[in-house]
Write a protein that holds these residues in place. Sequence first.
Motif, PDB file in Angstrom:
ATOM      1  N   ASN A 105       0.806  -1.218   0.000  1.00 43.33           N
ATOM      2  CA  ASN A 105       0.000   0.000   0.000  1.00 43.33           C
ATOM      3  C   ASN A 105       0.838   1.266   0.000  1.00 43.33           C
ATOM      4  O   ASN A 105       0.351   2.340   0.339  1.00 43.33           O
ATOM      5  CB  ASN A 105      -0.964   0.023   1.194  1.00 43.33           C
ATOM      6  N   GLU A 106       2.097   1.160  -0.408  1.00 50.35           N
ATOM      7  CA  GLU A 106       2.965   2.327  -0.547  1.00 50.35           C
ATOM      8  C   GLU A 106       3.216   2.578  -2.022  1.00 50.35           C
ATOM      9  O   GLU A 106       3.503   1.647  -2.784  1.00 50.35           O
ATOM     10  CB  GLU A 106       4.281   2.094   0.183  1.00 50.35           C
ATOM     11  N   ASN A 107       3.126   3.832  -2.437  1.00 51.94           N
ATOM     12  CA  ASN A 107       3.312   4.157  -3.846  1.00 51.94           C
ATOM     13  C   ASN A 107       4.741   3.841  -4.287  1.00 51.94           C
ATOM     14  O   ASN A 107       5.705   4.180  -3.609  1.00 51.94           O
ATOM     15  CB  ASN A 107       3.024   5.636  -4.097  1.00 51.94           C
ATOM     16  N   VAL A 108       4.863   3.174  -5.438  1.00 56.54           N
ATOM     17  CA  VAL A 108       6.166   2.850  -6.017  1.00 56.54           C
ATOM     18  C   VAL A 108       6.277   3.572  -7.360  1.00 56.54           C
ATOM     19  O   VAL A 108       5.378   3.474  -8.198  1.00 56.54           O
ATOM     20  CB  VAL A 108       6.336   1.334  -6.226  1.00 56.54           C
ATOM     21  N   THR A 109       7.370   4.318  -7.556  1.00 53.57           N
ATOM     22  CA  THR A 109       7.615   5.012  -8.816  1.00 53.57           C
ATOM     23  C   THR A 109       8.666   4.249  -9.606  1.00 53.57           C
ATOM     24  O   THR A 109       9.803   4.092  -9.154  1.00 53.57           O
ATOM     25  CB  THR A 109       8.096   6.452  -8.569  1.00 53.57           C
ATOM     26  N   PHE A 110       8.271   3.734 -10.759  1.00 61.46           N
ATOM     27  CA  PHE A 110       9.161   2.971 -11.620  1.00 61.46           C
ATOM     28  C   PHE A 110       9.757   3.891 -12.693  1.00 61.46           C
ATOM     29  O   PHE A 110       9.084   4.790 -13.198  1.00 61.46           O
ATOM     30  CB  PHE A 110       8.414   1.835 -12.315  1.00 61.46           C
ATOM     31  N   THR A 121      18.793   7.562 -26.232  1.00 60.15           N
ATOM     32  CA  THR A 121      18.179   6.979 -25.044  1.00 60.15           C
ATOM     33  C   THR A 121      17.032   7.851 -24.568  1.00 60.15           C
ATOM     34  O   THR A 121      17.055   9.074 -24.735  1.00 60.15           O
ATOM     35  CB  THR A 121      19.226   6.854 -23.914  1.00 60.15           C
ATOM     36  N   THR A 122      16.019   7.237 -23.979  1.00 60.22           N
ATOM     37  CA  THR A 122      14.917   7.970 -23.369  1.00 60.22           C
ATOM     38  C   THR A 122      14.444   7.213 -22.129  1.00 60.22           C
ATOM     39  O   THR A 122      14.693   6.006 -22.006  1.00 60.22           O
ATOM     40  CB  THR A 122      13.749   8.161 -24.343  1.00 60.22           C
ATOM     41  N   SER A 123      13.787   7.938 -21.227  1.00 63.26           N
ATOM     42  CA  SER A 123      13.276   7.326 -19.997  1.00 63.26           C
ATOM     43  C   SER A 123      11.863   7.822 -19.737  1.00 63.26           C
ATOM     44  O   SER A 123      11.479   8.916 -20.180  1.00 63.26           O
ATOM     45  CB  SER A 123      14.171   7.666 -18.803  1.00 63.26           C
ATOM     46  N   PHE A 124      11.078   7.032 -19.020  1.00 58.63           N
ATOM     47  CA  PHE A 124       9.761   7.464 -18.569  1.00 58.63           C
ATOM     48  C   PHE A 124       9.482   6.799 -17.231  1.00 58.63           C
ATOM     49  O   PHE A 124      10.134   5.813 -16.847  1.00 58.63           O
ATOM     50  CB  PHE A 124       8.674   7.126 -19.600  1.00 58.63           C
ATOM     51  N   THR A 125       8.525   7.361 -16.494  1.00 53.00           N
ATOM     52  CA  THR A 125       8.178   6.829 -15.179  1.00 53.00           C
ATOM     53  C   THR A 125       6.686   6.529 -15.109  1.00 53.00           C
ATOM     54  O   THR A 125       5.894   7.075 -15.872  1.00 53.00           O
ATOM     55  CB  THR A 125       8.542   7.813 -14.056  1.00 53.00           C
ATOM     56  N   ALA A 155      -7.523   4.397  -6.064  1.00 53.32           N
ATOM     57  CA  ALA A 155      -8.029   4.731  -7.402  1.00 53.32           C
ATOM     58  C   ALA A 155      -6.898   5.384  -8.184  1.00 53.32           C
ATOM     59  O   ALA A 155      -6.055   6.072  -7.603  1.00 53.32           O
ATOM     60  CB  ALA A 155      -9.230   5.657  -7.322  1.00 53.32           C
ATOM     61  N   GLN A 156      -6.873   5.176  -9.505  1.00 56.67           N
ATOM     62  CA  GLN A 156      -5.820   5.727 -10.348  1.00 56.67           C
ATOM     63  C   GLN A 156      -6.423   6.481 -11.522  1.00 56.67           C
ATOM     64  O   GLN A 156      -7.433   6.072 -12.087  1.00 56.67           O
ATOM     65  CB  GLN A 156      -4.890   4.627 -10.870  1.00 56.67           C
ATOM     66  N   GLN A 157      -5.781   7.584 -11.869  1.00 55.62           N
ATOM     67  CA  GLN A 157      -6.179   8.374 -13.031  1.00 55.62           C
ATOM     68  C   GLN A 157      -4.934   9.002 -13.633  1.00 55.62           C
ATOM     69  O   GLN A 157      -3.916   9.177 -12.950  1.00 55.62           O
ATOM     70  CB  GLN A 157      -7.172   9.482 -12.634  1.00 55.62           C
ATOM     71  N   PHE A 158      -5.010   9.369 -14.915  1.00 54.93           N
ATOM     72  CA  PHE A 158      -3.938  10.133 -15.555  1.00 54.93           C
ATOM     73  C   PHE A 158      -4.255  11.615 -15.368  1.00 54.93           C
ATOM     74  O   PHE A 158      -5.292  12.098 -15.818  1.00 54.93           O
ATOM     75  CB  PHE A 158      -3.835   9.798 -17.044  1.00 54.93           C
ATOM     76  N   VAL A 159      -3.383  12.323 -14.678  1.00 60.87           N
ATOM     77  CA  VAL A 159      -3.607  13.725 -14.343  1.00 60.87           C
ATOM     78  C   VAL A 159      -2.827  14.592 -15.311  1.00 60.87           C
ATOM     79  O   VAL A 159      -1.596  14.484 -15.406  1.00 60.87           O
ATOM     80  CB  VAL A 159      -3.178  14.014 -12.889  1.00 60.87           C
ATOM     81  N   SER A 160      -3.544  15.447 -16.040  1.00 64.26           N
ATOM     82  CA  SER A 160      -2.886  16.328 -17.007  1.00 64.26           C
ATOM     83  C   SER A 160      -3.491  17.715 -16.952  1.00 64.26           C
ATOM     84  O   SER A 160      -4.682  17.884 -16.662  1.00 64.26           O
ATOM     85  CB  SER A 160      -3.011  15.761 -18.429  1.00 64.26           C
ATOM     86  N   ASN A 161      -2.687  18.695 -17.215  1.00 62.11           N
ATOM     87  CA  ASN A 161      -3.096  20.092 -17.168  1.00 62.11           C
ATOM     88  C   ASN A 161      -4.240  20.359 -18.155  1.00 62.11           C
ATOM     89  O   ASN A 161      -4.188  19.934 -19.308  1.00 62.11           O
ATOM     90  CB  ASN A 161      -1.901  20.995 -17.500  1.00 62.11           C
ATOM     91  N   GLY A 162      -5.280  21.032 -17.665  1.00 67.99           N
ATOM     92  CA  GLY A 162      -6.407  21.371 -18.513  1.00 67.99           C
ATOM     93  C   GLY A 162      -7.504  20.328 -18.561  1.00 67.99           C
ATOM     94  O   GLY A 162      -8.553  20.568 -19.162  1.00 67.99           O
ATOM     95  N   PRO A 214      -6.259  20.126 -12.342  1.00 72.04           N
ATOM     96  CA  PRO A 214      -4.793  20.182 -12.285  1.00 72.04           C
ATOM     97  C   PRO A 214      -4.265  21.464 -12.935  1.00 72.04           C
ATOM     98  O   PRO A 214      -4.803  21.937 -13.941  1.00 72.04           O
ATOM     99  CB  PRO A 214      -4.350  18.953 -13.063  1.00 72.04           C
ATOM    100  N   LYS A 215      -3.201  21.991 -12.364  1.00 71.80           N
ATOM    101  CA  LYS A 215      -2.514  23.131 -12.954  1.00 71.80           C
ATOM    102  C   LYS A 215      -1.304  22.693 -13.777  1.00 71.80           C
ATOM    103  O   LYS A 215      -0.703  23.500 -14.468  1.00 71.80           O
ATOM    104  CB  LYS A 215      -2.058  24.097 -11.862  1.00 71.80           C
ATOM    105  N   LYS A 216      -0.913  21.406 -13.650  1.00 71.84           N
ATOM    106  CA  LYS A 216       0.185  20.886 -14.447  1.00 71.84           C
ATOM    107  C   LYS A 216      -0.022  19.383 -14.650  1.00 71.84           C
ATOM    108  O   LYS A 216      -0.810  18.756 -13.933  1.00 71.84           O
ATOM    109  CB  LYS A 216       1.543  21.160 -13.792  1.00 71.84           C
ATOM    110  N   THR A 217       0.680  18.820 -15.603  1.00 72.89           N
ATOM    111  CA  THR A 217       0.581  17.392 -15.889  1.00 72.89           C
ATOM    112  C   THR A 217       1.555  16.612 -15.006  1.00 72.89           C
ATOM    113  O   THR A 217       2.741  16.935 -14.962  1.00 72.89           O
ATOM    114  CB  THR A 217       0.900  17.117 -17.371  1.00 72.89           C
ATOM    115  N   VAL A 218       1.037  15.612 -14.314  1.00 74.75           N
ATOM    116  CA  VAL A 218       1.886  14.768 -13.467  1.00 74.75           C
ATOM    117  C   VAL A 218       1.821  13.296 -13.868  1.00 74.75           C
ATOM    118  O   VAL A 218       2.504  12.470 -13.301  1.00 74.75           O
ATOM    119  CB  VAL A 218       1.517  14.918 -11.975  1.00 74.75           C
ATOM    120  N   GLY A 219       0.967  12.962 -14.853  1.00 76.62           N
ATOM    121  CA  GLY A 219       0.896  11.590 -15.335  1.00 76.62           C
ATOM    122  C   GLY A 219      -0.015  10.715 -14.485  1.00 76.62           C
ATOM    123  O   GLY A 219      -0.885  11.200 -13.756  1.00 76.62           O
TER     124      GLY A 219
END
Length: 560
Positions: free
Chosen positions: A213-218, A257-261, A345-352, A373-378
């Motif tokens: 139950n702890e958030n994990v950022t990959f 190279t590119t990365s994403f989380t 619960a999960q959602q994609f949070v994006s500005n606008g 949201p005021k900015k995109t956080v994914g």
Amino acid sequence: MLTPFNAAAFETNSDAVPADANVNVSNLSGTDAADNLVSVTIGASIYAKGEICNNEYATISVTTENMGDKSSEGHIIVAFPNNEEILSREGSGDRVDIYPSGSSIETKDGTKIDSSEYLFVDLVKYDWETGKNETLNLEVKPNKGSEEIVYLVRAELMNDATGDYERYPGTLSGLSDVDQQGWYVYNNSLGVSGDPDLMIEDISWEPENPHENENVTFKVTLKNVGLESSGNCSVKCYLDGNEISFSTVSGLEADSTTSFTFNWVPTSSGSMDLKVVVDSEGQFVEFTEENNEKAEILKVISYTNSSSPSSSSPGSGSSSSSSSSGGGAGGSPEPASNVEIKELAQQFVSNGNHAKFVFAKNVTSIAYIEFDPKKTVGKTTTIVETLKGKSTLVKELPSGKVYENTNIWVGNEGTASSENIENAIVGFKVEKTWINSNGVDSSSIKLWKFEDEKWVELPTSQTDEDEDYVYYEADTPGFESFSIMSLYPEEATEETSLPLGSYVEDKDIKAVSETSEEKSDVADSEAGENNSGSMKKGLLAIGILAAVILAGYVISRKRN
């Protein structure tokens, strides 16, 4: 006698070794006492071998046979005028030496070059037996953007009678190509046709040892190890075979190279099989797909076997809560022993785009939360916790009838700060059986939020009701610790009076209170003035009455 031939060059995406080339026979002058050789180049192929370089490379194999009558010292030399990178080298001789560009070498006429122009590789066999083959194998990486690999091949065997070396090809070979030392060589080229080749270079996650139950950022890092640009593609992540993330990655240039989380919250502890797959839907042709997957083991720790999250987690540390701008780091600083139940619960949070998290399992009183949201956080995870008692993050509760204490954590730390969101709302519900059994007016139920070391009543309105619940919405500046409650009704203020004394004897005057149990130390000025005026009027009346009585008494005495 020497049997030379031109090396055959092949272009293929297979690791199969091509067949031998045809052999031409010619004479070599100055071989009266020299041994004879046959040089055979078995060809070359381009293929990928992930455990070495995860990229395309050429495998070049040169085999030469001593067909003379004597054993002697021999060499196989392969040079690369374009200075390609030699990934590996091995051979059947006594040693294999590499001479990088810039090495000191000697030319055919004995001139010494202190800085050679390009590299070459030399296999040395000190006792090359007659009738025996010696082989030099090289793995060569093409230069970026190159359309071919050029390699120059020659072999030589010592003439024991003269101490000189007889070389293949020789002066009568009819070739015009020479290497940087001035010796004749066979000039070979190998075409390079490039394709994109995406691979998963790395997978990491924070925290390294997550709790349930702890958030994990990959974080997933991709690299295009091919020779051409890739197209857009999808990347999927699986845990124990279940898809937990789907991302789209834009096209990558060669060697870039590119990365994403992405975020995920484990609901149970234990070891889990983590697998990430790039180009999971086969959206373009790759050089090889053998490196499109990467697997790891994710270990999730149970709170029952370890301590709760460290004080670096938002809201942890002291027993009081921080400001509502903290948000929560996906996980909860609330001890698991105080959590009755929770829902995610999960959602994609994006500005606008308006964000709304709906808790469809209905296991807590929080039905949904939403904000702009005021900015995109994914992709963002929100956790709702129903607590067994008062949150350990607050000092005390407001005075009232508590229906439920709850925590709400949105995303990573700072996600739900006032700088990042606005117009936040909490939708919740209260059971009618609780309202009726506690004699509570449904309109008195409010949502309270703990922030800045105090409880704040949030603007709350009733939105709906059905047979079982009354539904509410409350505006909130952020998310953290809340309490759903109805304030106790205020008790009516009792009126008090100050009665006058019941009698006066001569000059003795008293005011006695018949109802007050306690005397006030500080009297209100206005009340004091009123009481003073009443006292004066009372004394005046008593004085007049006393004067009348006294006058009557005097008259009576005189008459007597």
